[in-house]
Write an enzyme that holds these catalytic residues in place. Structure first.
Site, PDB file in Angstrom:
ATOM      1  N   HIS A  27      35.352 -45.805  33.844  1.00 43.47           N
ATOM      2  CA  HIS A  27      35.701 -44.814  32.863  1.00 43.47           C
ATOM      3  C   HIS A  27      34.018 -44.157  32.349  1.00 43.47           C
ATOM      4  CE1 HIS A  27      36.672 -40.245  32.368  1.00 43.47           C
ATOM      5  NE2 HIS A  27      34.965 -40.535  31.471  1.00 43.47           N
ATOM      6  N   HIS A  29      30.087 -43.394  32.824  1.00 39.15           N
ATOM      7  CA  HIS A  29      29.915 -41.655  33.483  1.00 39.15           C
ATOM      8  C   HIS A  29      27.905 -43.052  34.022  1.00 39.15           C
ATOM      9  CE1 HIS A  29      31.965 -38.499  33.144  1.00 39.15           C
ATOM     10  NE2 HIS A  29      32.421 -38.761  32.135  1.00 39.15           N
ATOM     11  N   ARG A  82      14.607 -37.182  38.635  1.00 36.96           N
ATOM     12  CA  ARG A  82      13.811 -35.963  38.897  1.00 36.96           C
ATOM     13  C   ARG A  82      13.525 -37.415  40.369  1.00 36.96           C
ATOM     14  NH1 ARG A  82       9.663 -33.071  35.109  1.00 36.96           N
ATOM     15  NH2 ARG A  82      11.659 -32.934  33.797  1.00 36.96           N
ATOM     16  N   ASP A 149      32.186 -36.746  40.860  1.00 39.58           N
ATOM     17  CA  ASP A 149      32.716 -35.608  40.093  1.00 39.58           C
ATOM     18  C   ASP A 149      32.666 -33.956  40.440  1.00 39.58           C
ATOM     19  OD1 ASP A 149      30.791 -36.390  38.485  1.00 39.58           O
ATOM     20  OD2 ASP A 149      31.983 -35.183  36.989  1.00 39.58           O
ATOM     21  N   GLY A 183      33.208 -32.500  32.685  1.00 38.22           N
ATOM     22  CA  GLY A 183      32.588 -30.947  32.008  1.00 38.22           C
ATOM     23  C   GLY A 183      33.607 -30.461  31.354  1.00 38.22           C
ATOM     24  N   HIS A 210      38.864 -35.883  35.668  1.00 45.34           N
ATOM     25  CA  HIS A 210      39.449 -35.745  33.239  1.00 45.34           C
ATOM     26  C   HIS A 210      40.501 -34.284  33.145  1.00 45.34           C
ATOM     27  CE1 HIS A 210      35.061 -37.516  33.682  1.00 45.34           C
ATOM     28  NE2 HIS A 210      35.093 -37.356  32.047  1.00 45.34           N
ATOM     29  N   GLU A 213      41.735 -33.706  27.792  1.00 41.35           N
ATOM     30  CA  GLU A 213      40.199 -34.659  27.096  1.00 41.35           C
ATOM     31  C   GLU A 213      40.392 -33.548  25.445  1.00 41.35           C
ATOM     32  OE1 GLU A 213      36.213 -34.959  28.066  1.00 41.35           O
ATOM     33  OE2 GLU A 213      35.305 -35.516  26.868  1.00 41.35           O
ATOM     34  N   ASP A 291      32.561 -43.875  28.413  1.00 46.72           N
ATOM     35  CA  ASP A 291      32.330 -43.101  28.915  1.00 46.72           C
ATOM     36  C   ASP A 291      30.842 -42.886  28.829  1.00 46.72           C
ATOM     37  OD1 ASP A 291      33.147 -40.814  29.889  1.00 46.72           O
ATOM     38  OD2 ASP A 291      33.207 -39.667  27.533  1.00 46.72           O
TER      39      ASP A 291
HETATM   40  N1  LIG Z   1      33.051 -36.919  28.443  1.00 48.84           N
HETATM   41  C1  LIG Z   1      33.310 -36.216  29.319  1.00 48.84           C
HETATM   42  N2  LIG Z   1      34.209 -35.628  29.301  1.00 48.84           N
HETATM   43  C2  LIG Z   1      33.746 -34.646  30.263  1.00 48.84           C
HETATM   44  N3  LIG Z   1      32.324 -34.253  31.397  1.00 48.84           N
HETATM   45  C3  LIG Z   1      31.855 -36.188  31.242  1.00 48.84           C
HETATM   46  C4  LIG Z   1      31.957 -36.164  30.072  1.00 48.84           C
HETATM   47  N4  LIG Z   1      30.701 -37.230  29.440  1.00 48.84           N
HETATM   48  C5  LIG Z   1      29.874 -36.817  30.642  1.00 48.84           C
HETATM   49  N5  LIG Z   1      30.578 -35.954  31.529  1.00 48.84           N
HETATM   50  C6  LIG Z   1      29.721 -35.155  32.827  1.00 48.84           C
HETATM   51  O1  LIG Z   1      29.537 -34.191  32.950  1.00 48.84           O
HETATM   52  C7  LIG Z   1      29.393 -33.591  33.268  1.00 48.84           C
HETATM   53  C8  LIG Z   1      29.279 -31.387  32.786  1.00 48.84           C
HETATM   54  C9  LIG Z   1      27.933 -31.672  33.387  1.00 48.84           C
HETATM   55  C10 LIG Z   1      28.203 -29.792  34.174  1.00 48.84           C
HETATM   56  O2  LIG Z   1      29.207 -28.843  33.147  1.00 48.84           O
HETATM   57  C11 LIG Z   1      27.407 -28.571  34.457  1.00 48.84           C
HETATM   58  C12 LIG Z   1      27.578 -27.659  34.636  1.00 48.84           C
HETATM   59  C13 LIG Z   1      26.759 -26.794  34.666  1.00 48.84           C
HETATM   60  C14 LIG Z   1      25.644 -27.374  35.140  1.00 48.84           C
HETATM   61  C15 LIG Z   1      25.088 -28.323  35.749  1.00 48.84           C
HETATM   62  C16 LIG Z   1      24.236 -28.839  36.068  1.00 48.84           C
HETATM   63  O3  LIG Z   1      24.142 -30.148  36.950  1.00 48.84           O
HETATM   64  O4  LIG Z   1      23.128 -28.143  36.534  1.00 48.84           O
HETATM   65  C17 LIG Z   1      26.114 -29.740  35.230  1.00 48.84           C
HETATM   66  C18 LIG Z   1      30.863 -33.828  34.448  1.00 48.84           C
HETATM   67  O5  LIG Z   1      29.903 -33.602  35.835  1.00 48.84           O
HETATM   68  C19 LIG Z   1      30.825 -35.366  34.042  1.00 48.84           C
HETATM   69  O6  LIG Z   1      30.026 -36.186  34.798  1.00 48.84           O
HETATM   70 ZN   LIG Z   2      34.314 -38.883  30.786  1.00 48.39          ZN
END
Ligand SMILES: Nc1ncnc2c1ncn2[C@@H]1O[C@H](CCC(=O)c2cccc(C(=O)O)c2)[C@@H](O)[C@H]1O
Ligand SMILES: [Zn+2]
Length: 353
Positions: A27, A29, A82, A149, A183, A210, A213, A291
């Site tokens: 796990h 990212h 990018r 994911d 997320g 997930h 959490e 993580d």
């Molecule tokens: N501990 C964590 N627990 C949960 N997730 C975690 C954790 N750590 C990292 N992540 C990551 O954070 C991303 C979140 C991305 C997200 O919410 C979002 C919302 C709206 C638009 C966009 C965009 O890209 O435009 C993105 C997840 O997909 C996941 O891979």
């Molecule tokens: Zn995570």
């Protein structure tokens, strides 16, 4: 990472044992693994970003008031990726860091939607991660696999796009083994993602959302019932539900525990209050993971040191933890046998010194 990261309460000898122990990381990212050096390099390339260019200033920037703040900062780093070359460099450097920690096998969670919606060509994105995966395996000996994911808060459009990228035979990368959901959980019910998980599972992918959490045990039940989860990312709140713990233990549904992450995002107040002990006591298969290590000021070695302290483990206990991760990974049987054998010989040699 540097020596100071390792839990100061861990005896020196155990630290050295952990450092050399062959490990699997289940796990972690992709963007969340960008080292301070990579983040500051990318930030310098893109001066319009609010991410600091000075690696020293990053520690402050990576201090979170709550989970929502963490996601906001996380997305500012996502904004720095990018070009396909950024993707390749990031992936390759992540593998280098894993190899340094004696990680033999890692399942890296990647959010392709976040990159394609920011304009990176989907074909070029897949080629970049695959190119880095092959180079890393050849040069460092670390085997990488992908979990794609859904960023749940981005809605069903993101779910559709992620399912398409994961199941289209012309795009789907060779290293892809699983399908996830990440997320924030509040206001993002799991059941709505069932059709996308059904498609991914039908295409041969494993289900690893997930859950639990930042919300209660009902989210973990939802992940099991609707998304057919085979492992659970975090699952922290499962500790509040003895029936759920018994179910996880009986069906060998492993938890991907990331102790320091839970403190950094303020999902759990202190390490001593972390429910990892309850999981172990209930017979749940526990795996130790990092993580988003640089964002949380940790690395996998430190997470093992924390687990040793919280669970009172010696070398054999730590070797068992490492073997848990190999067993519930999506590596093939020959690969599992090889890494478990390496863990056993390393441990025997260490204890027989
Ligand atoms: N501990 C964590 N627990 C949960 N997730 C975690 C954790 N750590 C990292 N992540 C990551 O954070 C991303 C979140 C991305 C997200 O919410 C979002 C919302 C709206 C638009 C966009 C965009 O890209 O435009 C993105 C997840 O997909 C996941 O891979
Ligand atoms: Zn995570």
């Amino acid at each position: 990472m540097t020596e100071h990261l390792v839990d100061p309460q861990t005896p020196r000898d155990l630290k050295a044992f952990i450092a050399g122990l062959p490990k699997a990381e289940l796990h972690v990212h992709h963007v969340g693994s960008a080292s301070p050096r990579i983040v500051s390099e990318l930030a310098a390339r893109h001066p319009d970003s609010k991410v600091p260019t000075d690696p020293e200033a990053l520690a402050d920037y990576f201090t979170f008031t709550d989970f929502a703040h963490f996601i906001e900062v996380y997305l500012s780093v996502v904004d720095l990726i990018r070009t396909p070359e950024d993707v390749r460099l990031l992936t390759y450097e992540v593998a280098r860091e894993l190899a340094r920690q004696q990680v033999r096998y890692a399942e890296l969670t990647i959010t392709p939607f976040s990159s394609t919606r920011r304009g990176i060509d989907e074909r070029a994105f897949m080629d970049a991660i695959e190119d880095a995966r092959k180079a890393a395996e050849a040069e460092f000996g670390t085997v990488l696999r992908w979990c794609f994911d859904i960023p749940g808060e981005a809605g069903l459009e993101a779910a559709e796009e992620t399912a398409r990228l994961a199941t289209d035979d012309r795009l789907r990368p060779e290293g892809l083994v699983s399908f996830g959901l990440g997320g924030p959980e509040v206001g993002v019910p799991r059941p709505q993602f069932k059709p996308y998980f059904d498609r991914a599972i039908a295409a041969g992918l494993h289900s690893v959302p997930h859950a639990g959490e930042t919300t209660g045990p009902e989210t973990v039940w939802d992940a099991l019932t609707h998304l057919r989860a085979e492992r659970i990312g975090h699952g922290t709140s499962a500790a509040q539900d003895p029936k759920l713990l018994a179910h996880l233990a009986e069906h060998r549904i492993a938890l991907e525990v990331c102790p320091t992450s839970n403190i950094a995002t303020r999902a759990v107040r202190t390490l001593d209050e972390h429910p990892i002990k309850e999981f172990a006591r209930a017979g749940v298969v526990v795996t130790i993971n990092s993580d988003d290590p640089p964002m949380f000021g940790t690395d996998l070695q430190n997470e093992y040191a924390v687990a040793a302290r919280l669970l009172g483990l010696d070398e054999r206990g730590l070797a068992d933890l490492a073997k848990n991760a190999v067993e519930v990974s999506f590596l093939d049987d020959a690969g599992k046998t090889r890494i478990k054998g390496e863990i056993d010989s390393y441990t025997a040699e260490w204890l027989g010194r």
